[in-house]
Design a protein around this motif. Sequence first.
Motif, PDB file in Angstrom:
ATOM      1  N   LYS A  40       0.829  -1.220   0.000  1.00 18.21           N
ATOM      2  CA  LYS A  40       0.000   0.000   0.000  1.00 18.21           C
ATOM      3  C   LYS A  40       0.860   1.264   0.000  1.00 18.21           C
ATOM      4  CE  LYS A  40      -4.241  -1.767   2.095  1.00 18.21           C
ATOM      5  NZ  LYS A  40      -4.903  -2.088   3.370  1.00 18.21           N
ATOM      6  N   ALA A  41       2.020   1.199   0.659  1.00 25.59           N
ATOM      7  CA  ALA A  41       2.895   2.380   0.741  1.00 25.59           C
ATOM      8  C   ALA A  41       3.424   2.798  -0.636  1.00 25.59           C
ATOM      9  CB  ALA A  41       4.060   2.106   1.692  1.00 25.59           C
ATOM     10  N   SER A  42       3.447   1.851  -1.590  1.00 24.26           N
ATOM     11  CA  SER A  42       3.951   2.181  -2.937  1.00 24.26           C
ATOM     12  C   SER A  42       2.860   2.783  -3.826  1.00 24.26           C
ATOM     13  CB  SER A  42       4.518   0.920  -3.614  1.00 24.26           C
ATOM     14  OG  SER A  42       3.484  -0.020  -3.896  1.00 24.26           O
ATOM     15  N   PHE A  43       1.618   2.816  -3.324  1.00 23.56           N
ATOM     16  CA  PHE A  43       0.472   3.217  -4.152  1.00 23.56           C
ATOM     17  C   PHE A  43       0.594   4.621  -4.759  1.00 23.56           C
ATOM     18  CE2 PHE A  43      -3.872   5.041  -4.503  1.00 23.56           C
ATOM     19  CZ  PHE A  43      -4.341   4.246  -5.539  1.00 23.56           C
ATOM     20  N   PRO A  44       0.944   5.674  -3.977  1.00 24.12           N
ATOM     21  CA  PRO A  44       0.990   7.016  -4.586  1.00 24.12           C
ATOM     22  C   PRO A  44       1.941   7.109  -5.787  1.00 24.12           C
ATOM     23  CG  PRO A  44       1.029   7.195  -2.203  1.00 24.12           C
ATOM     24  CD  PRO A  44       1.201   5.733  -2.516  1.00 24.12           C
ATOM     25  N   THR A  45       3.100   6.481  -5.683  1.00 26.87           N
ATOM     26  CA  THR A  45       4.060   6.499  -6.796  1.00 26.87           C
ATOM     27  C   THR A  45       3.483   5.767  -8.008  1.00 26.87           C
ATOM     28  OG1 THR A  45       5.984   6.645  -5.344  1.00 26.87           O
ATOM     29  CG2 THR A  45       6.365   5.718  -7.527  1.00 26.87           C
ATOM     30  N   LEU A  46       2.936   4.582  -7.777  1.00 29.82           N
ATOM     31  CA  LEU A  46       2.418   3.774  -8.890  1.00 29.82           C
ATOM     32  C   LEU A  46       1.202   4.439  -9.530  1.00 29.82           C
ATOM     33  CD1 LEU A  46       2.807   0.152  -7.450  1.00 29.82           C
ATOM     34  CD2 LEU A  46       4.460   1.555  -8.686  1.00 29.82           C
ATOM     35  N   GLN A  47       0.357   5.033  -8.713  1.00 33.96           N
ATOM     36  CA  GLN A  47      -0.830   5.711  -9.245  1.00 33.96           C
ATOM     37  C   GLN A  47      -0.422   6.857 -10.183  1.00 33.96           C
ATOM     38  OE1 GLN A  47      -3.264   7.889  -6.407  1.00 33.96           O
ATOM     39  NE2 GLN A  47      -5.136   7.162  -7.382  1.00 33.96           N
ATOM     40  N   PHE A  48       0.585   7.627  -9.770  1.00 29.69           N
ATOM     41  CA  PHE A  48       1.075   8.733 -10.596  1.00 29.69           C
ATOM     42  C   PHE A  48       1.581   8.211 -11.945  1.00 29.69           C
ATOM     43  CE2 PHE A  48       4.428  11.537 -12.172  1.00 29.69           C
ATOM     44  CZ  PHE A  48       3.825  12.785 -12.106  1.00 29.69           C
ATOM     45  N   LEU A  49       2.350   7.120 -11.902  1.00 29.01           N
ATOM     46  CA  LEU A  49       2.907   6.548 -13.138  1.00 29.01           C
ATOM     47  C   LEU A  49       1.800   6.027 -14.055  1.00 29.01           C
ATOM     48  CD1 LEU A  49       5.957   4.628 -11.612  1.00 29.01           C
ATOM     49  CD2 LEU A  49       6.047   6.711 -12.991  1.00 29.01           C
ATOM     50  N   LEU A  50       0.781   5.406 -13.466  1.00 27.31           N
ATOM     51  CA  LEU A  50      -0.321   4.864 -14.270  1.00 27.31           C
ATOM     52  C   LEU A  50      -1.140   5.989 -14.908  1.00 27.31           C
ATOM     53  CD1 LEU A  50      -1.366   1.925 -11.921  1.00 27.31           C
ATOM     54  CD2 LEU A  50      -0.213   1.733 -14.137  1.00 27.31           C
ATOM     55  N   GLU A  51      -1.287   7.093 -14.180  1.00 24.67           N
ATOM     56  CA  GLU A  51      -1.984   8.258 -14.751  1.00 24.67           C
ATOM     57  C   GLU A  51      -1.214   8.825 -15.947  1.00 24.67           C
ATOM     58  OE1 GLU A  51      -2.495  10.907 -11.454  1.00 24.67           O
ATOM     59  OE2 GLU A  51      -4.152   9.735 -10.604  1.00 24.67           O
ATOM     60  N   LYS A  52       0.114   8.659 -15.909  1.00 14.61           N
ATOM     61  CA  LYS A  52       0.970   9.124 -17.017  1.00 14.61           C
ATOM     62  C   LYS A  52       1.021   8.093 -18.148  1.00 14.61           C
ATOM     63  CE  LYS A  52       2.582  13.043 -15.375  1.00 14.61           C
ATOM     64  NZ  LYS A  52       2.251  14.297 -16.050  1.00 14.61           N
ATOM     65  N   LYS A  53       0.241   7.022 -18.000  1.00 12.01           N
ATOM     66  CA  LYS A  53       0.219   5.926 -18.981  1.00 12.01           C
ATOM     67  C   LYS A  53       1.613   5.322 -19.193  1.00 12.01           C
ATOM     68  CE  LYS A  53      -4.159   5.777 -19.971  1.00 12.01           C
ATOM     69  NZ  LYS A  53      -4.788   5.012 -18.912  1.00 12.01           N
ATOM     70  N   ALA A  54       2.380   5.290 -18.124  1.00 10.11           N
ATOM     71  CA  ALA A  54       3.701   4.653 -18.194  1.00 10.11           C
ATOM     72  C   ALA A  54       3.530   3.137 -18.224  1.00 10.11           C
ATOM     73  CB  ALA A  54       4.533   5.061 -16.984  1.00 10.11           C
ATOM     74  N   LYS A  55       4.551   2.451 -18.733  1.00 16.12           N
ATOM     75  CA  LYS A  55       4.616   0.990 -18.621  1.00 16.12           C
ATOM     76  C   LYS A  55       5.453   0.717 -17.374  1.00 16.12           C
ATOM     77  CE  LYS A  55       4.579   0.517 -23.646  1.00 16.12           C
ATOM     78  NZ  LYS A  55       5.345   0.081 -24.840  1.00 16.12           N
ATOM     79  N   VAL A  56       4.809   0.224 -16.335  1.00 14.52           N
ATOM     80  CA  VAL A  56       5.443   0.159 -15.015  1.00 14.52           C
ATOM     81  C   VAL A  56       6.048  -1.229 -14.763  1.00 14.52           C
ATOM     82  CG1 VAL A  56       5.094   0.478 -12.534  1.00 14.52           C
ATOM     83  CG2 VAL A  56       3.800   1.880 -14.165  1.00 14.52           C
ATOM     84  N   ILE A  57       7.359  -1.245 -14.518  1.00 11.57           N
ATOM     85  CA  ILE A  57       8.085  -2.503 -14.268  1.00 11.57           C
ATOM     86  C   ILE A  57       8.604  -2.462 -12.831  1.00 11.57           C
ATOM     87  CG2 ILE A  57       9.996  -3.976 -15.042  1.00 11.57           C
ATOM     88  CD1 ILE A  57       9.831  -1.866 -17.619  1.00 11.57           C
ATOM     89  N   LEU A  58       8.119  -3.383 -12.011  1.00 11.61           N
ATOM     90  CA  LEU A  58       8.476  -3.374 -10.586  1.00 11.61           C
ATOM     91  C   LEU A  58       9.554  -4.405 -10.273  1.00 11.61           C
ATOM     92  CD1 LEU A  58       4.879  -3.231  -9.038  1.00 11.61           C
ATOM     93  CD2 LEU A  58       6.385  -1.320  -9.606  1.00 11.61           C
ATOM     94  N   ILE A  59      10.565  -3.968  -9.519  1.00  9.10           N
ATOM     95  CA  ILE A  59      11.594  -4.903  -9.044  1.00  9.10           C
ATOM     96  C   ILE A  59      11.670  -4.812  -7.521  1.00  9.10           C
ATOM     97  CG2 ILE A  59      13.010  -5.083 -11.125  1.00  9.10           C
ATOM     98  CD1 ILE A  59      14.832  -2.874  -9.972  1.00  9.10           C
ATOM     99  N   ALA A  60      11.902  -5.970  -6.887  1.00  5.18           N
ATOM    100  CA  ALA A  60      11.918  -6.022  -5.421  1.00  5.18           C
ATOM    101  C   ALA A  60      12.634  -7.289  -4.975  1.00  5.18           C
ATOM    102  CB  ALA A  60      10.483  -6.016  -4.889  1.00  5.18           C
ATOM    103  N   HIS A  61      12.824  -7.396  -3.652  1.00  4.29           N
ATOM    104  CA  HIS A  61      13.341  -8.653  -3.086  1.00  4.29           C
ATOM    105  C   HIS A  61      12.358  -9.137  -2.028  1.00  4.29           C
ATOM    106  CE1 HIS A  61      14.626  -6.110   0.292  1.00  4.29           C
ATOM    107  NE2 HIS A  61      14.660  -7.228   1.003  1.00  4.29           N
ATOM    108  N   LEU A  62      12.484 -10.405  -1.672  1.00  2.00           N
ATOM    109  CA  LEU A  62      11.691 -10.948  -0.571  1.00  2.00           C
ATOM    110  C   LEU A  62      12.560 -11.966   0.165  1.00  2.00           C
ATOM    111  CD1 LEU A  62       7.938 -11.839  -0.647  1.00  2.00           C
ATOM    112  CD2 LEU A  62       9.523 -13.258   0.614  1.00  2.00           C
ATOM    113  N   GLY A  63      12.748 -11.732   1.459  1.00  2.00           N
ATOM    114  CA  GLY A  63      13.513 -12.676   2.278  1.00  2.00           C
ATOM    115  C   GLY A  63      14.980 -12.745   1.903  1.00  2.00           C
ATOM    116  N   ARG A  64      15.594 -13.864   2.299  1.00  2.04           N
ATOM    117  CA  ARG A  64      17.031 -14.047   2.057  1.00  2.04           C
ATOM    118  C   ARG A  64      17.294 -15.375   1.356  1.00  2.04           C
ATOM    119  NH1 ARG A  64      19.108 -11.741   7.913  1.00  2.04           N
ATOM    120  NH2 ARG A  64      18.655  -9.570   7.450  1.00  2.04           N
TER     121      ARG A  64
END
Length: 399
Positions: A40-64
């Motif tokens: 949910k904390a990433s929502f404002p950034t992603l919403q802005f990008l989607l409004e700009k009709k960007a193609k959004v590619i997300l990268i992240a990690h989980l655990g070790r």
Amino acid sequence: MLTKRSFKDLPLEGKKVLVRVDYNVPLDKEGNVTDDSRIKASFPTLQFLLEKKAKVILIAHLGRPKGQINAKYSLKPVVEPLKKLLNVPVSFAENCVGPTATDAVGQLKPGEVLLLENLRFHSEEEKAKADFGKELAKLADFFVQDAFGAVHRAHASTTLIPQHLESGAGDLLQKELEFLTKVRSNPTRPFLAILGGAKVSDKIGVVESLLNTVDSLFIGGAMAYTFLKAKGIETGESRVEEESVEFCKSVLKRAQEKNISLLLPADHLIVQDIEKTEQAKLTDNENIPSAWKGVDTGPKTSALIQPIISQAKTIFWNGPAGIFEVETYSKGTMDIAQKVAQVAKAGHTVVVGGGDSVSAVKKAGVANDITFISTGGGASLEFLEGKELPGVVALPDAN
């Protein structure tokens, strides 16, 4: 304030935008996300990008996963909560580099989101290998750093991508820096810090730094027992870090010299066996009898710190007062959560710094009242220590 170029200053309309997010979320045995606050904390950034009709590619990690492919640490369970949050198509690629990733990016339409598999399935991520950073950068036209919980690590996805792509700080990262800079450099006084958790040794740097800025400091959790030992108080079988006793003595001395009100628990909830909650009892004072161990603070401690909390205009809280996950041992932490929430509701600044304290304010039902809840425990502490965060340093400064 530490100002980095905002992602909103980049020409992102219709472009491929690579976003480093922090989706290191807890999963249950069935692989369901049990706490989606980081998503949910990433929502404002992603919403802005989607409004700009960007193609959004997300990268992240989980655990070790230690550089190995391990289904237990797959980011796939994040797809459904992300779809619900964004209400747009979210696809998933089973690798973050190579043909799998490139093909998935090629199929992405404007206003859609693609989540790539765990960066840490590749050992090159944590080793910050140059070629891996370049591979990731090839996927997009621009880069947005929004993973505050990862920027204290010098990894490929935090430090190398900005060398190849025009980059900016996402909404969450900017907010984190804004609130933590206020706490570190310009707190409205009186400024109270509340530190808890298990180990003094984990927080030496932040204690040193806070001694230069706070008016009051309350130390709870297992950390408190080492401080009490430094004062010559009986701690029974409670967890004490013998190697940190001298440091605690020096902190107590410096706090006195600087006229800082350094508060320690005035009483405790104690047990002989943590499993046997029914045997828990309160002490009369700060001493803990032999064969007993502290698991929480008591009502005298709550009464001691209440006026200090109520008078504070800035509060930073990191670490619980006891083993709050166990209902019987949670009262001290819940009391703090309720009291700091009242301060925030009165319009003052309360920043809760990552980790267990975040779970505590949620358990107390006051998360929505807190001024700002940091998504990065380690990163927020390192920032308050005055350390440079590699993932922030890598971004260009604001014009």
